[in-house]
Write a protein that holds these residues in place. Structure first.
Motif, short mmCIF file in Angstrom:
data_model
loop_
_atom_site.label_atom_id
_atom_site.label_comp_id
_atom_site.label_asym_id
_atom_site.label_seq_id
_atom_site.Cartn_x
_atom_site.Cartn_y
_atom_site.Cartn_z
N LYS A 213 0.83 -1.21 0.00
CA LYS A 213 0.00 0.00 0.00
C LYS A 213 0.86 1.26 0.00
CE LYS A 213 -3.71 2.31 2.58
NZ LYS A 213 -4.57 2.26 3.81
N SER A 216 2.71 1.63 -3.35
CA SER A 216 1.83 2.11 -4.42
C SER A 216 1.60 3.62 -4.30
CB SER A 216 0.48 1.39 -4.36
OG SER A 216 0.64 0.01 -4.61
N LYS A 217 1.46 4.10 -3.07
CA LYS A 217 1.26 5.53 -2.85
C LYS A 217 2.51 6.32 -3.26
CE LYS A 217 -0.07 8.99 0.57
NZ LYS A 217 -0.45 9.26 1.98
#
Length: 439
Positions: A213, A216-217
Protein backbone atom coordinates in the motif's frame (compact mmCIF):
# COMPACT_ATOMS: atom_id res chain seq x y z
CA UNK A 1 51.22 -9.12 -42.10
CA UNK A 2 48.36 -8.73 -39.63
CA UNK A 3 48.73 -10.50 -36.30
CA UNK A 4 45.36 -12.09 -35.49
CA UNK A 5 46.39 -13.47 -32.10
CA UNK A 6 43.51 -12.67 -29.73
CA UNK A 7 46.06 -11.91 -26.97
CA UNK A 8 46.67 -8.56 -28.63
CA UNK A 9 43.00 -7.52 -28.67
CA UNK A 10 41.57 -4.95 -26.28
CA UNK A 11 40.13 -5.82 -22.86
CA UNK A 12 36.32 -6.02 -22.82
CA UNK A 13 34.66 -2.63 -22.64
CA UNK A 14 37.71 -0.74 -23.93
CA UNK A 15 38.19 0.85 -27.35
CA UNK A 16 40.45 2.99 -29.48
CA UNK A 17 39.43 6.47 -30.66
CA UNK A 18 40.13 7.00 -34.36
CA UNK A 19 40.99 10.33 -36.09
CA UNK A 20 37.55 11.69 -37.05
CA UNK A 21 35.96 10.77 -33.73
CA UNK A 22 38.97 12.21 -31.89
CA UNK A 23 38.71 15.48 -33.84
CA UNK A 24 35.02 15.71 -32.88
CA UNK A 25 35.76 14.83 -29.26
CA UNK A 26 38.39 17.58 -29.03
CA UNK A 27 35.93 20.08 -30.52
CA UNK A 28 33.27 19.04 -28.00
CA UNK A 29 35.68 19.39 -25.08
CA UNK A 30 37.06 22.73 -26.29
CA UNK A 31 33.55 24.12 -26.81
CA UNK A 32 32.38 22.95 -23.36
CA UNK A 33 35.52 24.36 -21.74
CA UNK A 34 34.96 27.79 -23.30
CA UNK A 35 31.30 27.82 -22.22
CA UNK A 36 32.04 26.75 -18.63
CA UNK A 37 34.88 29.25 -18.30
CA UNK A 38 32.28 31.88 -19.15
CA UNK A 39 30.65 31.12 -15.77
CA UNK A 40 33.95 31.66 -13.94
CA UNK A 41 34.83 28.04 -13.19
CA UNK A 42 38.50 27.05 -12.74
CA UNK A 43 39.62 23.85 -14.46
CA UNK A 44 41.57 21.24 -12.48
CA UNK A 45 42.58 17.58 -12.84
CA UNK A 46 42.02 15.30 -9.82
CA UNK A 47 44.21 12.22 -9.58
CA UNK A 48 43.00 9.24 -11.65
CA UNK A 49 44.24 6.89 -8.91
CA UNK A 50 42.73 7.01 -5.44
CA UNK A 51 43.08 4.97 -2.29
CA UNK A 52 40.23 2.46 -2.20
CA UNK A 53 39.02 3.84 1.13
CA UNK A 54 38.53 7.23 -0.55
CA UNK A 55 36.40 5.77 -3.34
CA UNK A 56 34.11 3.78 -1.03
CA UNK A 57 33.99 6.31 1.83
CA UNK A 58 30.58 7.75 0.94
CA UNK A 59 29.34 5.62 -1.96
CA UNK A 60 29.46 2.49 0.20
CA UNK A 61 31.13 -0.90 -0.08
CA UNK A 62 28.71 -1.92 -2.83
CA UNK A 63 30.52 0.37 -5.27
CA UNK A 64 33.62 -1.89 -5.07
CA UNK A 65 32.09 -4.13 -7.73
CA UNK A 66 32.20 -1.23 -10.21
CA UNK A 67 35.77 -0.12 -9.42
CA UNK A 68 38.90 -1.12 -11.29
CA UNK A 69 40.76 -1.95 -8.09
CA UNK A 70 44.09 -3.61 -7.36
CA UNK A 71 46.91 -3.79 -4.84
CA UNK A 72 50.07 -1.88 -5.68
CA UNK A 73 53.62 -3.12 -5.05
CA UNK A 74 53.41 -1.96 -1.45
CA UNK A 75 50.22 -4.03 -0.97
CA UNK A 76 48.00 -0.93 -0.73
CA UNK A 77 44.44 -1.08 -2.06
CA UNK A 78 44.17 1.33 -4.99
CA UNK A 79 41.37 2.08 -7.46
CA UNK A 80 40.82 4.01 -10.66
CA UNK A 81 38.30 6.83 -10.18
CA UNK A 82 34.71 6.10 -11.24
CA UNK A 83 33.70 9.77 -11.33
CA UNK A 84 35.25 13.22 -10.87
CA UNK A 85 33.11 14.34 -7.92
CA UNK A 86 34.90 12.21 -5.32
CA UNK A 87 38.33 13.48 -6.39
CA UNK A 88 37.17 17.11 -6.48
CA UNK A 89 35.62 16.82 -3.01
CA UNK A 90 38.83 15.24 -1.68
CA UNK A 91 40.85 18.10 -3.23
CA UNK A 92 38.66 20.71 -1.53
CA UNK A 93 38.88 18.83 1.80
CA UNK A 94 42.66 19.24 1.64
CA UNK A 95 42.45 22.93 0.69
CA UNK A 96 40.14 24.41 3.29
CA UNK A 97 41.97 27.74 2.98
CA UNK A 98 40.72 28.25 -0.60
CA UNK A 99 38.41 31.28 -0.90
CA UNK A 100 34.75 30.37 -1.15
CA UNK A 101 32.70 29.84 -3.16
CA UNK A 102 35.02 27.34 -4.85
CA UNK A 103 33.96 26.78 -8.47
CA UNK A 104 35.82 23.88 -10.07
CA UNK A 105 35.50 22.11 -13.42
CA UNK A 106 37.19 19.16 -15.08
CA UNK A 107 37.04 17.15 -18.29
CA UNK A 108 38.75 13.78 -18.15
CA UNK A 109 38.38 10.01 -18.30
CA UNK A 110 37.33 7.49 -15.66
CA UNK A 111 36.69 3.79 -15.34
CA UNK A 112 33.78 1.63 -14.21
CA UNK A 113 33.78 -2.14 -14.22
CA UNK A 114 30.16 -2.51 -15.26
CA UNK A 115 28.42 -4.06 -18.25
CA UNK A 116 29.34 -2.25 -21.51
CA UNK A 117 26.29 -0.86 -23.28
CA UNK A 118 25.29 1.44 -26.11
CA UNK A 119 27.19 4.71 -25.71
CA UNK A 120 28.90 3.55 -22.51
CA UNK A 121 32.30 1.87 -22.15
CA UNK A 122 34.38 0.80 -19.18
CA UNK A 123 36.70 3.72 -19.81
CA UNK A 124 34.77 6.87 -20.64
CA UNK A 125 35.03 10.65 -20.52
CA UNK A 126 33.00 13.23 -18.60
CA UNK A 127 32.75 16.98 -18.19
CA UNK A 128 32.05 18.15 -14.66
CA UNK A 129 31.32 21.42 -12.81
CA UNK A 130 31.06 21.74 -9.03
CA UNK A 131 30.38 24.59 -6.57
CA UNK A 132 31.65 24.22 -2.99
CA UNK A 133 30.77 26.48 -0.05
CA UNK A 134 27.25 27.63 -0.98
CA UNK A 135 24.31 26.14 0.95
CA UNK A 136 21.60 28.00 -0.96
CA UNK A 137 19.93 26.97 -4.20
CA UNK A 138 21.84 29.77 -5.92
CA UNK A 139 24.63 27.23 -6.45
CA UNK A 140 22.22 24.62 -7.85
CA UNK A 141 20.85 27.19 -10.29
CA UNK A 142 24.39 28.12 -11.33
CA UNK A 143 25.52 24.57 -12.15
CA UNK A 144 22.25 23.71 -13.94
CA UNK A 145 22.59 26.87 -16.02
CA UNK A 146 26.25 26.11 -16.73
CA UNK A 147 25.24 22.63 -17.93
CA UNK A 148 22.46 24.00 -20.12
CA UNK A 149 24.85 26.63 -21.50
CA UNK A 150 27.45 24.00 -22.36
CA UNK A 151 24.95 21.89 -24.30
CA UNK A 152 23.49 24.89 -26.10
CA UNK A 153 26.99 26.05 -27.08
CA UNK A 154 27.39 22.74 -28.92
CA UNK A 155 24.22 23.37 -30.92
CA UNK A 156 22.08 20.77 -29.13
CA UNK A 157 18.50 22.01 -29.16
CA UNK A 158 16.12 19.22 -28.09
CA UNK A 159 16.85 18.47 -24.44
CA UNK A 160 15.23 18.94 -21.05
CA UNK A 161 16.42 19.14 -17.44
CA UNK A 162 14.49 16.85 -15.09
CA UNK A 163 14.73 18.19 -11.55
CA UNK A 164 13.74 16.77 -8.17
CA UNK A 165 14.58 17.01 -4.47
CA UNK A 166 15.70 13.99 -2.47
CA UNK A 167 14.60 15.87 0.64
CA UNK A 168 11.12 16.11 -0.85
CA UNK A 169 11.06 12.41 -1.74
CA UNK A 170 12.24 11.51 1.76
CA UNK A 171 9.27 13.47 3.09
CA UNK A 172 6.91 11.65 0.73
CA UNK A 173 8.37 8.31 1.88
CA UNK A 174 7.81 9.33 5.51
CA UNK A 175 4.19 10.21 4.73
CA UNK A 176 3.79 6.81 3.07
CA UNK A 177 5.01 5.10 6.23
CA UNK A 178 8.52 4.11 5.09
CA UNK A 179 10.88 3.90 8.06
CA UNK A 180 14.10 5.92 8.09
CA UNK A 181 16.31 2.80 7.89
CA UNK A 182 14.56 1.78 4.63
CA UNK A 183 14.83 5.18 2.94
CA UNK A 184 18.10 4.55 1.05
CA UNK A 185 16.86 1.20 -0.30
CA UNK A 186 13.57 2.80 -1.34
CA UNK A 187 15.45 5.63 -3.10
CA UNK A 188 17.59 3.18 -5.08
CA UNK A 189 14.43 1.32 -6.13
CA UNK A 190 12.68 4.53 -7.23
CA UNK A 191 15.75 5.50 -9.25
CA UNK A 192 15.11 2.49 -11.49
CA UNK A 193 11.48 3.38 -12.22
CA UNK A 194 12.00 4.59 -15.78
CA UNK A 195 14.21 1.60 -16.63
CA UNK A 196 12.37 -1.37 -15.10
CA UNK A 197 8.77 -0.20 -14.60
CA UNK A 198 6.39 -0.01 -11.64
CA UNK A 199 5.98 -3.74 -11.01
CA UNK A 200 9.71 -4.33 -10.58
CA UNK A 201 10.13 -1.26 -8.37
CA UNK A 202 7.18 -2.33 -6.19
CA UNK A 203 8.85 -5.71 -5.78
CA UNK A 204 12.12 -4.07 -4.71
CA UNK A 205 10.30 -1.76 -2.30
CA UNK A 206 8.58 -4.76 -0.77
CA UNK A 207 11.94 -6.52 -0.39
CA UNK A 208 13.18 -3.40 1.42
CA UNK A 209 10.33 -3.74 3.91
CA UNK A 210 7.90 -1.25 2.35
CA UNK A 211 4.26 -2.40 2.38
CA UNK A 212 2.45 -2.75 -0.94
CA UNK A 213 0.00 0.00 0.00
CA UNK A 214 2.78 2.41 0.96
CA UNK A 215 4.78 1.46 -2.13
CA UNK A 216 1.83 2.11 -4.42
CA UNK A 217 1.26 5.53 -2.85
CA UNK A 218 4.95 6.43 -3.26
CA UNK A 219 4.98 5.41 -6.92
CA UNK A 220 1.79 7.34 -7.58
CA UNK A 221 3.46 10.50 -6.27
CA UNK A 222 6.77 9.73 -7.99
CA UNK A 223 4.94 9.53 -11.29
CA UNK A 224 4.24 13.27 -10.99
CA UNK A 225 5.90 15.23 -13.78
CA UNK A 226 5.40 18.65 -15.34
CA UNK A 227 6.39 22.30 -15.57
CA UNK A 228 8.79 22.97 -12.67
CA UNK A 229 7.14 26.12 -11.34
CA UNK A 230 3.52 24.91 -11.42
CA UNK A 231 4.07 21.25 -10.53
CA UNK A 232 5.93 22.07 -7.30
CA UNK A 233 2.76 23.74 -6.01
CA UNK A 234 0.73 20.67 -6.92
CA UNK A 235 3.14 18.34 -5.11
CA UNK A 236 3.01 20.50 -2.00
CA UNK A 237 -0.74 19.90 -1.79
CA UNK A 238 -0.68 16.22 -2.79
CA UNK A 239 2.16 15.44 -0.39
CA UNK A 240 1.12 16.70 3.04
CA UNK A 241 -0.11 20.23 2.36
CA UNK A 242 2.76 21.74 4.36
CA UNK A 243 2.52 19.45 7.38
CA UNK A 244 5.68 17.42 6.68
CA UNK A 245 8.85 19.47 7.30
CA UNK A 246 10.90 17.75 4.60
CA UNK A 247 8.17 18.21 2.01
CA UNK A 248 7.75 21.86 3.00
CA UNK A 249 11.51 22.50 2.87
CA UNK A 250 12.01 20.56 -0.37
CA UNK A 251 9.20 22.32 -2.21
CA UNK A 252 10.31 25.76 -0.93
CA UNK A 253 13.79 25.20 -2.33
CA UNK A 254 12.38 24.02 -5.65
CA UNK A 255 10.19 27.13 -5.87
CA UNK A 256 13.23 29.33 -5.27
CA UNK A 257 15.22 27.32 -7.82
CA UNK A 258 12.49 27.87 -10.43
CA UNK A 259 12.64 31.62 -9.78
CA UNK A 260 16.43 31.68 -10.24
CA UNK A 261 16.38 29.51 -13.37
CA UNK A 262 13.88 31.95 -14.82
CA UNK A 263 16.40 34.74 -14.23
CA UNK A 264 19.13 32.64 -15.90
CA UNK A 265 16.83 32.21 -18.88
CA UNK A 266 16.65 28.41 -18.87
CA UNK A 267 13.45 27.67 -16.91
CA UNK A 268 11.64 26.63 -20.11
CA UNK A 269 13.96 23.62 -20.37
CA UNK A 270 13.23 22.46 -16.81
CA UNK A 271 10.57 20.06 -15.54
CA UNK A 272 9.84 18.57 -12.13
CA UNK A 273 10.16 14.78 -12.25
CA UNK A 274 9.74 13.03 -8.89
CA UNK A 275 11.18 9.77 -10.22
CA UNK A 276 14.65 11.36 -10.53
CA UNK A 277 16.50 10.64 -7.27
CA UNK A 278 20.00 9.62 -8.51
CA UNK A 279 21.25 6.25 -7.30
CA UNK A 280 24.47 7.27 -5.51
CA UNK A 281 24.10 7.68 -1.75
CA UNK A 282 26.16 10.87 -1.43
CA UNK A 283 23.37 13.01 -2.96
CA UNK A 284 21.48 14.96 -0.28
CA UNK A 285 19.14 17.58 -1.76
CA UNK A 286 18.16 18.88 -5.19
CA UNK A 287 19.10 16.47 -8.00
CA UNK A 288 18.80 16.72 -11.77
CA UNK A 289 19.29 14.81 -15.01
CA UNK A 290 19.41 16.08 -18.59
CA UNK A 291 17.84 14.05 -21.41
CA UNK A 292 18.02 14.40 -25.16
CA UNK A 293 14.31 14.39 -25.93
CA UNK A 294 14.97 13.52 -29.59
CA UNK A 295 16.99 10.44 -28.59
CA UNK A 296 15.58 9.18 -25.25
CA UNK A 297 17.11 5.74 -25.86
CA UNK A 298 20.50 7.24 -24.93
CA UNK A 299 19.43 7.76 -21.32
CA UNK A 300 20.66 10.73 -19.31
CA UNK A 301 23.38 12.71 -21.09
CA UNK A 302 24.17 14.62 -17.87
CA UNK A 303 23.18 14.55 -14.23
CA UNK A 304 24.09 15.69 -10.76
CA UNK A 305 22.86 17.22 -7.57
CA UNK A 306 23.70 18.39 -4.08
CA UNK A 307 26.22 16.42 -2.00
CA UNK A 308 26.56 18.47 1.19
CA UNK A 309 28.17 15.74 3.30
CA UNK A 310 30.92 14.55 0.95
CA UNK A 311 33.73 16.97 1.83
CA UNK A 312 33.23 16.23 5.55
CA UNK A 313 33.73 12.52 4.85
CA UNK A 314 37.27 13.38 3.76
CA UNK A 315 37.95 15.29 7.01
CA UNK A 316 37.43 18.62 5.30
CA UNK A 317 34.78 20.21 7.48
CA UNK A 318 31.12 20.88 6.79
CA UNK A 319 31.22 22.29 3.25
CA UNK A 320 27.97 22.37 1.22
CA UNK A 321 28.40 21.41 -2.42
CA UNK A 322 26.55 20.75 -5.65
CA UNK A 323 27.56 19.81 -9.19
CA UNK A 324 26.68 18.33 -12.55
CA UNK A 325 28.54 16.01 -14.91
CA UNK A 326 27.90 14.65 -18.40
CA UNK A 327 29.24 11.80 -20.49
CA UNK A 328 31.19 12.87 -23.56
CA UNK A 329 30.46 9.68 -25.54
CA UNK A 330 26.68 9.85 -25.12
CA UNK A 331 26.74 13.55 -25.86
CA UNK A 332 28.62 12.87 -29.10
CA UNK A 333 25.94 10.35 -30.09
CA UNK A 334 23.29 13.03 -29.45
CA UNK A 335 25.16 15.55 -31.57
CA UNK A 336 25.55 13.04 -34.40
CA UNK A 337 21.86 12.11 -34.37
CA UNK A 338 20.93 15.80 -34.32
CA UNK A 339 23.40 16.55 -37.16
CA UNK A 340 24.75 19.30 -34.92
CA UNK A 341 28.45 18.90 -35.74
CA UNK A 342 30.05 21.70 -37.73
CA UNK A 343 32.62 20.79 -40.39
CA UNK A 344 35.47 19.30 -38.35
CA UNK A 345 38.79 18.41 -39.94
CA UNK A 346 40.47 15.25 -38.74
CA UNK A 347 43.77 16.35 -40.32
CA UNK A 348 45.25 19.52 -41.88
CA UNK A 349 43.15 22.15 -43.65
CA UNK A 350 45.84 22.86 -46.25
CA UNK A 351 48.37 20.54 -47.85
CA UNK A 352 51.38 22.10 -49.60
CA UNK A 353 52.18 20.09 -52.72
CA UNK A 354 55.65 20.43 -54.31
CA UNK A 355 55.51 19.44 -57.99
CA UNK A 356 58.85 17.65 -57.70
CA UNK A 357 61.55 16.83 -55.17
CA UNK A 358 63.52 19.99 -56.00
CA UNK A 359 60.62 22.06 -54.68
CA UNK A 360 60.36 20.10 -51.39
CA UNK A 361 62.43 22.45 -49.20
CA UNK A 362 60.65 25.52 -50.60
CA UNK A 363 57.34 23.80 -49.85
CA UNK A 364 58.47 23.30 -46.24
CA UNK A 365 59.16 27.04 -45.92
CA UNK A 366 55.72 27.88 -47.31
CA UNK A 367 54.07 25.37 -44.94
CA UNK A 368 55.81 27.06 -41.98
CA UNK A 369 54.41 30.46 -43.01
CA UNK A 370 50.90 29.00 -43.36
CA UNK A 371 51.10 27.57 -39.84
CA UNK A 372 52.32 30.93 -38.51
CA UNK A 373 49.10 32.39 -39.91
CA UNK A 374 47.11 29.98 -37.71
CA UNK A 375 46.10 27.47 -40.39
CA UNK A 376 46.81 23.75 -39.98
CA UNK A 377 49.08 22.60 -42.77
CA UNK A 378 50.62 19.31 -43.92
CA UNK A 379 53.12 18.15 -46.52
CA UNK A 380 53.61 14.70 -48.03
CA UNK A 381 56.58 13.11 -46.27
CA UNK A 382 56.61 10.27 -48.83
CA UNK A 383 57.43 12.74 -51.64
CA UNK A 384 54.98 11.07 -54.04
CA UNK A 385 54.10 12.43 -57.45
CA UNK A 386 51.72 15.37 -57.85
CA UNK A 387 48.52 13.41 -58.49
CA UNK A 388 49.07 11.05 -55.55
CA UNK A 389 49.82 13.96 -53.22
CA UNK A 390 46.60 15.73 -54.21
CA UNK A 391 44.42 12.60 -54.01
CA UNK A 392 45.99 11.69 -50.66
CA UNK A 393 45.23 15.17 -49.31
CA UNK A 394 41.59 14.87 -50.41
CA UNK A 395 41.25 11.44 -48.75
CA UNK A 396 42.48 12.89 -45.45
CA UNK A 397 39.85 15.62 -45.63
CA UNK A 398 42.04 18.61 -46.48
CA UNK A 399 40.13 21.52 -48.00
CA UNK A 400 42.90 23.08 -50.11
CA UNK A 401 46.09 22.09 -51.87
CA UNK A 402 48.74 24.80 -52.37
CA UNK A 403 50.72 23.57 -55.37
CA UNK A 404 54.30 24.85 -55.63
CA UNK A 405 56.34 24.63 -58.84
CA UNK A 406 59.20 26.59 -60.36
CA UNK A 407 56.84 29.01 -62.11
CA UNK A 408 54.84 29.68 -58.92
CA UNK A 409 58.04 30.13 -56.91
CA UNK A 410 59.45 32.61 -59.44
CA UNK A 411 56.22 34.65 -59.31
CA UNK A 412 56.08 34.32 -55.48
CA UNK A 413 52.67 32.67 -55.74
CA UNK A 414 50.99 29.32 -55.13
CA UNK A 415 48.39 27.52 -57.19
CA UNK A 416 45.41 27.15 -54.82
CA UNK A 417 43.22 24.15 -55.61
CA UNK A 418 39.89 23.78 -53.83
CA UNK A 419 39.75 20.03 -53.20
CA UNK A 420 35.95 20.05 -52.94
CA UNK A 421 35.22 21.85 -56.21
CA UNK A 422 38.45 21.26 -58.15
CA UNK A 423 38.72 24.98 -58.94
CA UNK A 424 42.27 26.40 -59.17
CA UNK A 425 43.51 29.98 -58.79
CA UNK A 426 47.01 31.47 -58.79
CA UNK A 427 47.44 33.64 -55.68
CA UNK A 428 50.18 35.27 -53.64
CA UNK A 429 50.75 33.48 -50.34
CA UNK A 430 49.19 36.20 -48.18
CA UNK A 431 46.17 36.35 -50.49
CA UNK A 432 45.91 32.54 -50.45
CA UNK A 433 45.92 32.51 -46.64
CA UNK A 434 43.13 35.13 -46.54
CA UNK A 435 41.18 33.08 -49.08
CA UNK A 436 41.37 29.94 -46.90
CA UNK A 437 40.32 31.86 -43.77
CA UNK A 438 37.39 33.41 -45.65
CA UNK A 439 36.11 30.11 -46.97
Amino acid sequence: MTNTNATFGLPRGMRDIEPLEMARKLWVEETITKSIRGFGFSFVEPSPLENMETLVAKSGEGVRNEIYGFKDKADREIGLRFDLTVGLARMVAGKMDWAKPIKLAAISNMWRYDEPQFGRYRCFYQWDVEVFGVAGVEADAEVISAGVGALESLGLKEFEVRINSRELVEGLLEEAGVSADKTSSAMRAIDKLAKVGKAKVLSELKAAGVSEKAGSKVLELCGTRGNLKDTVKLVKVKGSNGKNEKIASGTAKLEKLAELLGAYGCLDRCVLDLSVVRGIDYYTGIVYEIYDTASPELGAIAGGGRFDGLVKVFNGGDVPATGIAGGIERLMLSLEKAKAYPRILEAAEVVVVPVNEKMYNEALKIAAKIREAGISCDIDLLKRNLSKQVSGAAKKGARFAFIVGERELKEKKVNVRNLETGKEELKGLDEAVKYVKGN
